[in-house]
Design a protein around this motif. Structure first.
Motif, mmCIF file in Angstrom:
data_model
loop_
_atom_site.group_PDB
_atom_site.id
_atom_site.type_symbol
_atom_site.label_atom_id
_atom_site.label_comp_id
_atom_site.label_asym_id
_atom_site.label_seq_id
_atom_site.Cartn_x
_atom_site.Cartn_y
_atom_site.Cartn_z
ATOM 1 N N LEU A 1 22.319 8.803 -14.179
ATOM 2 C CA LEU A 1 20.835 9.525 -14.547
ATOM 3 C C LEU A 1 21.256 10.284 -15.557
ATOM 4 O O LEU A 1 20.388 10.381 -16.878
ATOM 5 C CB LEU A 1 20.121 10.030 -13.452
ATOM 6 C CG LEU A 1 18.784 10.767 -13.715
ATOM 7 C CD1 LEU A 1 18.032 9.817 -14.311
ATOM 8 C CD2 LEU A 1 18.440 11.386 -12.651
ATOM 9 N N LEU A 2 22.220 11.247 -15.489
ATOM 10 C CA LEU A 2 22.607 12.143 -16.534
ATOM 11 C C LEU A 2 22.960 11.295 -17.809
ATOM 12 O O LEU A 2 22.732 11.839 -19.033
ATOM 13 C CB LEU A 2 23.706 13.160 -16.065
ATOM 14 C CG LEU A 2 23.560 13.985 -15.047
ATOM 15 C CD1 LEU A 2 24.601 14.746 -14.518
ATOM 16 C CD2 LEU A 2 22.288 14.752 -15.441
ATOM 17 N N VAL A 3 23.811 10.249 -17.840
ATOM 18 C CA VAL A 3 24.219 9.663 -18.978
ATOM 19 C C VAL A 3 22.876 8.896 -19.782
ATOM 20 O O VAL A 3 22.579 8.980 -20.987
ATOM 21 C CB VAL A 3 25.028 8.469 -18.619
ATOM 22 C CG1 VAL A 3 25.323 7.423 -19.636
ATOM 23 C CG2 VAL A 3 26.361 9.042 -18.237
ATOM 24 N N MET A 4 21.834 8.244 -18.807
ATOM 25 C CA MET A 4 20.679 7.909 -19.434
ATOM 26 C C MET A 4 19.908 9.099 -20.256
ATOM 27 O O MET A 4 19.164 9.023 -21.207
ATOM 28 C CB MET A 4 19.893 7.175 -18.794
ATOM 29 C CG MET A 4 20.253 5.814 -17.903
ATOM 30 S SD MET A 4 20.417 4.443 -19.261
ATOM 31 C CE MET A 4 22.143 4.441 -19.730
ATOM 32 N N GLN A 5 19.837 10.137 -19.487
ATOM 33 C CA GLN A 5 19.275 11.181 -20.020
ATOM 34 C C GLN A 5 19.706 11.839 -21.266
ATOM 35 O O GLN A 5 19.090 12.041 -22.261
ATOM 36 C CB GLN A 5 19.283 12.580 -18.885
ATOM 37 C CG GLN A 5 18.369 13.824 -19.350
ATOM 38 C CD GLN A 5 16.965 13.361 -19.708
ATOM 39 O OE1 GLN A 5 16.075 12.426 -19.024
ATOM 40 N NE2 GLN A 5 16.206 13.889 -20.662
#
Length: 91
Positions: free
Chosen positions: A57-61
């Motif tokens: 999720l952090l990577v996608m953010q």
């Protein structure tokens, strides 16, 4: 000269701001009409995030943040040519 439509300006701003705020969930992709790319980002963020304790999720953010900044910094004609005429789905 691109086919300039007033709704393209609204979509550019809306996609840019939503890419910065909700980029991890792919909302900016849905706004631009890229549903496949939006579902890919959503699946990676939610599905992968539950397995990797939120790392994906952090990577996608981060990807959404970068794309949102790119959307807001592009000239309007260049934005229309890139995302509406040439249909470039990623970056």
């Amino acid at each position: 000269m691109a086919n300039l439509n007033p709704s393209h300006t609204t979509k550019q701003l809306l996609a840019g701001y939503s890419g910065i705020v909700f980029g991890g969930f792919g909302l900016h992709k849905f706004i631009l009409g890229y549903t496949t790319e939006g579902f890919i980002m959503l699946a990676i963020a939610v599905g992968g995030g539950s397995v990797t304790y939120g790392f994906t999720l952090l990577v996608m953010q981060l990807i959404g943040l970068i794309e949102g900044i790119i959307y807001l910094n592009k000239d309007h004609e260049d934005f229309v040519n890139t995302y509406f005429i040439n249909k470039q789905g990623w970056f």
